[in-house]
Design a protein around this motif. Structure first.
Motif, mmCIF file in Angstrom:
data_model
loop_
_atom_site.group_PDB
_atom_site.id
_atom_site.type_symbol
_atom_site.label_atom_id
_atom_site.label_comp_id
_atom_site.label_asym_id
_atom_site.label_seq_id
_atom_site.Cartn_x
_atom_site.Cartn_y
_atom_site.Cartn_z
ATOM 1 N N UNK A 220 0.818 -1.209 0.000
ATOM 2 C CA UNK A 220 0.000 0.000 0.000
ATOM 3 C C UNK A 220 0.851 1.259 0.000
ATOM 4 N N UNK A 221 1.962 1.229 0.751
ATOM 5 C CA UNK A 221 2.783 2.428 0.899
ATOM 6 C C UNK A 221 3.699 2.682 -0.291
ATOM 7 N N UNK A 222 4.253 1.609 -0.876
ATOM 8 C CA UNK A 222 5.281 1.799 -1.895
ATOM 9 C C UNK A 222 5.013 1.080 -3.208
ATOM 10 N N UNK A 223 4.274 0.009 -3.181
ATOM 11 C CA UNK A 223 4.216 -0.843 -4.356
ATOM 12 C C UNK A 223 3.015 -0.638 -5.250
ATOM 13 N N UNK A 224 2.007 0.125 -4.799
ATOM 14 C CA UNK A 224 0.804 0.259 -5.611
ATOM 15 C C UNK A 224 0.277 1.684 -5.468
ATOM 16 N N UNK A 225 0.833 2.586 -6.269
ATOM 17 C CA UNK A 225 0.513 4.003 -6.133
ATOM 18 C C UNK A 225 -0.438 4.522 -7.207
ATOM 19 N N UNK A 226 -0.603 3.796 -8.303
ATOM 20 C CA UNK A 226 -1.356 4.318 -9.431
ATOM 21 C C UNK A 226 -2.779 3.786 -9.530
ATOM 22 N N UNK A 227 -3.080 2.715 -8.823
ATOM 23 C CA UNK A 227 -4.379 2.076 -9.022
ATOM 24 C C UNK A 227 -5.504 2.662 -8.209
ATOM 25 N N UNK A 228 -5.212 3.352 -7.118
ATOM 26 C CA UNK A 228 -6.268 3.861 -6.280
ATOM 27 C C UNK A 228 -6.724 2.849 -5.250
ATOM 28 N N UNK A 229 -7.633 3.302 -4.374
ATOM 29 C CA UNK A 229 -8.084 2.468 -3.262
ATOM 30 C C UNK A 229 -8.859 1.251 -3.745
ATOM 31 N N UNK A 230 -9.733 1.440 -4.750
ATOM 32 C CA UNK A 230 -10.559 0.329 -5.238
ATOM 33 C C UNK A 230 -9.686 -0.769 -5.822
ATOM 34 N N UNK A 231 -8.694 -0.377 -6.605
ATOM 35 C CA UNK A 231 -7.812 -1.363 -7.219
ATOM 36 C C UNK A 231 -7.012 -2.121 -6.169
ATOM 37 N N UNK A 232 -6.522 -1.393 -5.131
ATOM 38 C CA UNK A 232 -5.764 -2.050 -4.067
ATOM 39 C C UNK A 232 -6.632 -3.064 -3.332
ATOM 40 N N UNK A 233 -7.878 -2.698 -3.070
ATOM 41 C CA UNK A 233 -8.777 -3.607 -2.367
ATOM 42 C C UNK A 233 -9.036 -4.858 -3.194
ATOM 43 N N UNK A 234 -9.260 -4.685 -4.501
ATOM 44 C CA UNK A 234 -9.529 -5.837 -5.353
ATOM 45 C C UNK A 234 -8.350 -6.791 -5.407
ATOM 46 N N UNK A 235 -7.139 -6.231 -5.350
ATOM 47 C CA UNK A 235 -5.954 -7.074 -5.439
ATOM 48 C C UNK A 235 -5.649 -7.759 -4.110
ATOM 49 N N UNK A 236 -5.836 -7.065 -3.000
ATOM 50 C CA UNK A 236 -5.336 -7.554 -1.711
ATOM 51 C C UNK A 236 -6.402 -8.112 -0.784
ATOM 52 N N UNK A 237 -7.681 -8.090 -1.180
ATOM 53 C CA UNK A 237 -8.730 -8.489 -0.244
ATOM 54 C C UNK A 237 -8.571 -9.937 0.193
ATOM 55 N N UNK A 238 -8.217 -10.830 -0.726
ATOM 56 C CA UNK A 238 -8.066 -12.235 -0.351
ATOM 57 C C UNK A 238 -6.898 -12.422 0.619
ATOM 58 N N UNK A 239 -5.814 -11.680 0.418
ATOM 59 C CA UNK A 239 -4.668 -11.782 1.329
ATOM 60 C C UNK A 239 -5.000 -11.224 2.702
ATOM 61 N N UNK A 240 -5.777 -10.137 2.742
ATOM 62 C CA UNK A 240 -6.187 -9.589 4.039
ATOM 63 C C UNK A 240 -7.076 -10.580 4.791
ATOM 64 N N UNK A 241 -7.990 -11.238 4.074
ATOM 65 C CA UNK A 241 -8.859 -12.231 4.722
ATOM 66 C C UNK A 241 -8.028 -13.364 5.295
ATOM 67 N N UNK A 242 -7.042 -13.830 4.537
ATOM 68 C CA UNK A 242 -6.181 -14.914 5.015
ATOM 69 C C UNK A 242 -5.398 -14.485 6.247
ATOM 70 N N UNK A 243 -4.801 -13.285 6.211
ATOM 71 C CA UNK A 243 -3.991 -12.819 7.334
ATOM 72 C C UNK A 243 -4.835 -12.625 8.589
ATOM 73 N N UNK A 244 -5.994 -11.997 8.443
ATOM 74 C CA UNK A 244 -6.860 -11.764 9.602
ATOM 75 C C UNK A 244 -7.421 -13.080 10.144
ATOM 76 N N UNK A 245 -7.674 -14.043 9.267
ATOM 77 C CA UNK A 245 -8.131 -15.359 9.730
ATOM 78 C C UNK A 245 -7.060 -16.028 10.564
ATOM 79 N N UNK A 246 -5.809 -15.965 10.121
ATOM 80 C CA UNK A 246 -4.718 -16.572 10.874
ATOM 81 C C UNK A 246 -4.493 -15.873 12.212
ATOM 82 N N UNK A 247 -4.780 -14.589 12.303
ATOM 83 C CA UNK A 247 -4.509 -13.843 13.529
ATOM 84 C C UNK A 247 -5.630 -13.959 14.562
#
Length: 468
Positions: free
Chosen positions: A197-224
């Motif tokens: 979010x901070x350095x690797x994805x600056x051009x896509x906007x919030x919607x694009x970041x969410x579409x790309x990372x939502x599955x990874x966030x679900x996995x991380x939060x499930x593990x925690x």
């Protein structure tokens, strides 16, 4: 003999020098049951695959993700409109396909057993009951211990719990069970997503970041948080306070001879390191732990203070700063037993050091290009570096004991476990402060029992009202 209408498809060797009049060596020929299919690539693939098939009919499936040109057309339209969010969604379609095709056998099984409508209701109910979260967490358990067995060998039984579980598991016990298998990996994924979010994805906007990372966030939060989400009374305020007190007592209890891991963090930590006992395992653990250094290497070149400098000097300076922080850590965690008669000078040194550190940071921000954002980024970079050093150190525990620096490593590891535990328990405490969260959790866990009219409060309390 019945082969009069068969076509022969020859294959030639074009690896050598090109000869005139197409005089090349024929490798082999394939007899086709009919006219050959001519085209660019795919028909030829089907032709030569005939020799590997058996039966009266062959079905060929195109496994590309183009969807007969529809996906490509949408992609071109997205490029025209410069819609990066749509572009990101199309890039993640393969993961979506995997999820859908994985769930299809289960859905079909429900349909065959109970009918279409009942299957849809059952599948929807499972999602509301967070079955996907539980499955993600259990898959992480299998992955962790499968990998540990490959690296170090051996096996260990892990109780998973069966039946109608109504016993509240303390925070410390869940932490001991899942710290290394889930929490560390979950936090690693969270750090990666924050850096993205901070350095690797600056051009896509919030919607694009969410579409790309939502599955990874679900996995991380499930593990925690899955162990506490499915823990009865996990969001009751009084239980949370008691769990926090029990966890801190366990974390800071020094232990001793004969003390078990359930009683002391130090004893538990030694038990967690017992699987690393071979030279091969130590080397592999060291190699795998080096991945955490990539965090630091990538972030330091993004600092405002480094500017456009991409030389190795920037990376070297980051290690000098890290070494200074480690020295400060040694100063602030120095054993009070060794200076039992010099408590006042020790506290004075620690206070002066802290003041000098804060003053130095203020001057650096005011005079140089160092910014507050850079300081936060350095913290983000040095946390994985410290964990890498701990992981490598525990792999070579006998060597560090001979060098008499094992106690420093253990103190640093305790600090990391304290921080990781606080990262998990603070959100739990915040939700526990809201009374409706506990009610919702009880309804979620014991939905069938509520439907049958059971008094869940009596079960959870051990039916104390009937104890005379």
């Amino acid at each position: 003999m019945g082969f009069a209408n068969l076509a022969l498809l020859p294959f030639f060797d074009f690896s050598g020098e090109l000869l005139p009049h197409f005089n090349h060596h024929e490798i082999y020929s394939i007899k086709l049951p009919g006219n050959p299919k001519l085209g660019e690539g795919k028909p030829e693939n089907q032709n030569h695959a005939v020799i590997f098939t058996r039966g009266n009919a062959v079905q060929t499936i195109d496994m590309n993700q183009a969807f007969s040109g529809i996906g490509e057309a949408i992609q071109i339209r997205a490029d025209v409109l410069q819609n990066t969010a749509l572009d990101a969604a199309l890039n993640t379609q393969f993961l979506f396909q995997i999820g859908v095709f994985t769930a299809i056998p289960m859905i079909l099984g429900f349909i065959l057993e109970s009918g279409f409508l009942t299957a849809v209701v059952s599948f929807t109910t499972m999602q509301f009951q967070l079955c996907s979260v539980f499955f993600t967490f259990s898959l992480g358990t299998r992955t962790h211990y499968f990998g540990r067995t490959i690296l170090h060998g051996g096996a260990k039984y892990r109780a998973t719990g069966r039946g109608f579980v109504v016993l509240h598991i303390k925070f410390a016990e869940n932490y001991r069970l899942y710290s290394r298998s889930h929490f560390v990996k979950g936090l690693e994924v969270v750090l990666l997503l924050i850096i993205l979010l901070a350095y690797g994805y600056n051009n896509g906007g919030a919607v694009s970041y969410i579409l790309i990372s939502v599955s990874s966030w679900i996995m991380a939060l499930s593990w925690l948080f899955a162990p506490y989400l499915f823990n009865p009374c996990g969001f009751e305020w009084q239980k949370t306070v008691e769990d926090f007190r029990d966890w801190t007592d366990w974390l800071f209890y020094r232990g001793g001879i004969g003390v078990k891991g359930e009683e002391s963090w130090e004893a538990w930590w030694d038990e967690e390191l017992a699987h690393i006992h071979t030279l091969r395992g130590r080397i592999l653990e060291t190699i795998l732990s080096c991945r955490f250094f990539i965090f630091q290497y990538g972030i330091v070149y993004k600092l405002h203070a480094s500017g456009r400098d991409t030389s190795i000097t920037v990376y070297a300076w980051s290690w000098i700063v890290f070494a200074g922080l480690f020295i400060l850590f040694q100063v602030f965690t120095f054993s009070h037993k060794a200076w039992v008669n010099f408590q006042l000078p020790l506290r004075l040194i620690q206070s002066v050091t802290l003041l000098l550190l804060l003053a130095g940071l203020a001057v650096a921000i005011a005079v140089t290009d160092l910014s507050v954002t850079d300081i936060l980024a350095c913290i983000l970079a040095f946390i994985p570096t410290g964990w890498a050093i701990i992981s490598i150190a525990v792999a070579w525990k006998p060597v560090l004991k001979k060098l008499r620096i094992w106690k420093s490593v253990r103190t640093l590891a305790r600090l990391y476990d304290a921080g990781m535990g606080m990262f998990i328990i603070v959100p739990i405490a915040m939700f526990s402060w809201l009374p409706f969260v506990s009610t919702f959790q009880s309804r979620l866990l014991f939905n069938q029992a509520f439907s049958r009219g059971l008094e869940i409060s009596l079960i959870l309390s051990g039916n104390n009202q009937n104890n005379g």
